[in-house]
Design an enzyme around this catalytic site. Structure first.
Site: not given
Lengths: 594, 87
Positions: A199, A306, A342, A441, A465, A475, A512
């Site tokens: 993040h 998001r 999303r 994903e 993902d 990840r 994306c």
């Protein structure tokens, strides 16, 4: 009590967000005593002193409880470490000083206490004695407890009081801390753990600042106020650089500024290959404050909006009205360009306090994203209503995250249908034909892309993902970074399969994830026929420049060749070599591949 | 009220760091007398763990104890006995 003189130190980590920055380090984990100064009146002095005494008494009984419990369960020896804690709380020097200063400086108990404590900790930390260094940790720990009593549940990481340009150094930065750091003058990020898709990396990119992550022990090797240079292109940090190093980096920085100048020049031209193939470059978006950066970048829309931040850092759930107003504002600002919202993607590494969700062993394989929405249908319906209402005000599109196949898609669409009917019944305006898509994903979604394509209006491949699930690589685990390979044949094949399925059904498909912002990989993606790319706004000029420098027919040929190779490493080496051959200055601004 | 001052050599294995510092403070706090510990130029409150730790007295180091109050004598005796323990 002499601190060691500081020599230049170079630490290598993972290059997570490009750019160069230099400034003083700010260690997040040691900043628990950032307490805003609050002045008090004369007659408040006794109240503040009483509050202070009370908080000390509370903390004491709290620690006594822990001590008793441990003595009972583990034994007296282990519980003795709490004696030191109790001694600090009874310490006459500390307590007298705080009381005196509350009266003389006329400031709140928490402010004075934090100041006094900070001074003690500084003194302790500078004493070359392992035991005392440990005690400074005890003192911090106790301090945190006392402050918690004094300040209630207020957050101790108080970013509102951050001033000046700083480089954030932390073991890790939680998504909610990251959200709080927006609009602060942060020069860059350094963390012990995390990789390119953490993040922190995403936040850094959207702020347009460099980040080097996965440094392992940066928080131990960098002290507060150390001068640091971050080279986000190479993934290197230089602590306490010599004057010569500083000069060198100033030159590098000036060079980068020239690059940015070139990027400004191509802001309003399309992302078109030299032989006329166009791709649309859109921006990933999360917070309102990012909108100027999106508009500046020349993005042709928002390809990934998001919505999780609505739910973070608060104790209640966001209302339909609140969400609607925000979606509408963004849709209007971006109109006529599309805004792809999303639906809620919570779970995995993003949790919120307003939803008391049970802890799962493997959250990334648990109830996250669409699965959570199908369980918590009221939350989902609220969001769908807000999105639908906003669709009346701009080019709004919507997509579901974490769809694993047509089953979940139909369940989600069933709920959407019900929500639409109720809006119709009430006469509330919305776009009846709002395009609905799915994120690809999960490998299962890529494998069933032909089936999914029959029931949606578009695909958006979430590569972060998709790679994680396809390669079974966490990840966020920096030890696994070498196995996280975007160019892995399995990943490329799933992407090719998805693009072909979309085009067979006549729908558009985009990417994306972080893959879209890597020039080398972008060439493969476009070569495979991808229609659109969504990325952090700061990456758009670079990708546009890359696309504009090549022929589409060459990209197609390179992608074809690359998909015949056996490993991610081979794919990257092949691509870099071929691209350099075709376009010698392709990597001119890219330190790693230059 | 008697005020006594005495120079004492620290013999405890870890000097006045770590656990001995905590024990010293615990003993000092049993008495009502004011206890000041001095080492070279530095002077701290003997009942404060922060103070004692900041003194940073190693084994073999000479410190001065100044005790002032009703129970000064027994306090000094107790502390001196503690500082003389070599185990």
């Amino acid at each position: 009590m002499v601190k060691k003189s500081k020599a230049e130190l170079v630490i290598k980590g993972i290059a997570a967000a490009s750019g160069i920055a230099a400034g003083p380090a700010f260690l997040l984990d040691q900043q628990d005593f950032v307490v805003p100064e609050r002045a008090i009146l004369d007659d408040e002095i006794p109240i503040e002193i009483a509050r202070f005494e009370e908080s000390i008494a509370h903390t004491k009984s709290e620690i006594q409880d822990i001590k008793d419990k441990i003595a009972k369960e583990v034994g007296g020896q282990e519980s003795q470490i709490f004696d030191a804690h109790l001694l600090v709380l009874e310490d006459c020097m500390l307590i007298d000083e705080v009381k005196k200063k509350i009266a003389s400086e006329k400031a709140s108990a928490e402010y004075i206490f934090s100041q006094v404590l900070k001074r003690y900790i500084e003194i302790f930390e500078n004493i070359e004695d392992a035991y005392i260094k440990e005690r400074s940790a005890d003192v911090s720990d106790i301090g945190r407890r006392v402050l918690k009593h004094l300040m209630g549940e207020t957050r101790l990481h108080d970013f509102d009081t951050l001033l000046g340009d700083i480089v954030i150094v932390a073991h890790d930065i939680s998504p909610s801390d990251a959200v709080s750091m927006y609009n602060k003058s942060i020069l860059g990020f350094l963390t012990d753990i995390g990789g390119q898709t953490a993040h922190t990396a995403i936040i850094a990119k959207s702020l347009g600042v460099p980040a080097v992550l996965g440094l392992k022990d940066a928080t131990l090797r960098i002290s507060n106020q150390d001068y640091v240079i971050i080279d986000g292109r190479k993934g290197v940090v230089i602590v306490n650089p010599t004057e010569e190093t500083k000069r060198l980096y100033e030159k590098e920085k000036a060079k980068l500024a020239l690059v940015e100048g070139e990027y400004v020049n191509i802001k309003d031209v399309p992302a078109e290959t030299t032989d006329g193939r166009r791709a649309s470059l859109m921006a990933n978006f999360e917070l309102h404050g990012e909108l100027p950066a999106v508009l500046r970048s020349g993005a042709e829309g928002i390809g990934l909006y998001r919505t999780e931040f609505f739910y973070m850092n608060r104790i209640d759930l966001p209302s339909e009205e609140e969400q609607f107003q925000e979606y509408r504002r963004i849709a209007e600002e971006m109109s006529p360009n599309p805004v792809v919202i999303r639906t809620l993607d919570l779970g995995g590494d993003k949790f919120v306090s307003s939803l008391q969700l049970p802890r799962e062993m493997v959250p990334f394989l648990g109830s996250r994203a669409i699965r959570l929405c199908l369980e918590e249908q009221e939350i989902f319906r609220t969001q769908l209503r807000a999105i639908l209402r906003a669709s009346a005000y701009g080019n709004v599109m919507m997509m579901y995250p974490m769809i694993a196949g047509p089953g979940e898609l139909r369940a989600a669409n069933g709920i959407l249908k019900g929500v639409k009917q109720r809006l119709r019944d009430k006469g509330i305006a919305f776009n009846e034909n709002m395009p609905v898509g799915v994120m690809i994903e999960v490998p299962a979604a890529a494998m069933t892309a032909d089936l999914l394509a029959q029931e949606v209006n578009f695909f958006s491949i979430g590569t972060n993902d998709l790679i994680q699930y396809t390669l079974a690589v966490d990840r966020a685990n920096e030890k696994m970074a070498q196995f996280y390979e975007p160019g892995h044949p399995a990943v490329l094949r799933l992407i090719r399969r998805t693009i072909n399925a979309a085009h067979d059904a006549g729908i558009r498909v985009g990417v994306c994830g972080e893959m879209a912002s890597d020039p080398t990989l972008a060439v493969i993606l476009l070569g495979l026929g991808l229609d659109s790319f969504s990325m952090s706004p700061t990456s758009i000029p670079q990708i546009k420049r890359a696309i504009r420098s090549m022929k589409f027919s060459d990209m197609e040929e390179l992608a074809r060749q690359a998909l015949k190779l056996s490993t991610g490493q081979e794919v990257l080496e092949f691509m870099v070599a071929e691209i350099k051959r075709l376009v010698p200055d392709f990597y001119i601004y890219d330190a790693q591949n230059k | 009220m008697p005020r006594i001052e005495k120079k004492i050599v620290v013999k405890t294995k870890q000097g006045l760091h770590a656990r001995p510092a905590a024990m010293f403070v615990q003993i000092a706090n049993k008495y009502s007398s004011a206890i000041v510990v001095r080492r070279d130029e530095e002077e701290v409150n003997g009942k404060s763990i922060m103070g004692i730790l900041m003194l940073g007295a190693d084994k073999g180091c000479e410190i001065a104890l100044a005790v002032d109050g009703q129970d000064a004598e027994s306090a000094l005796m107790d502390l001196e006995a503690f500082l003389g323990k070599e185990e």
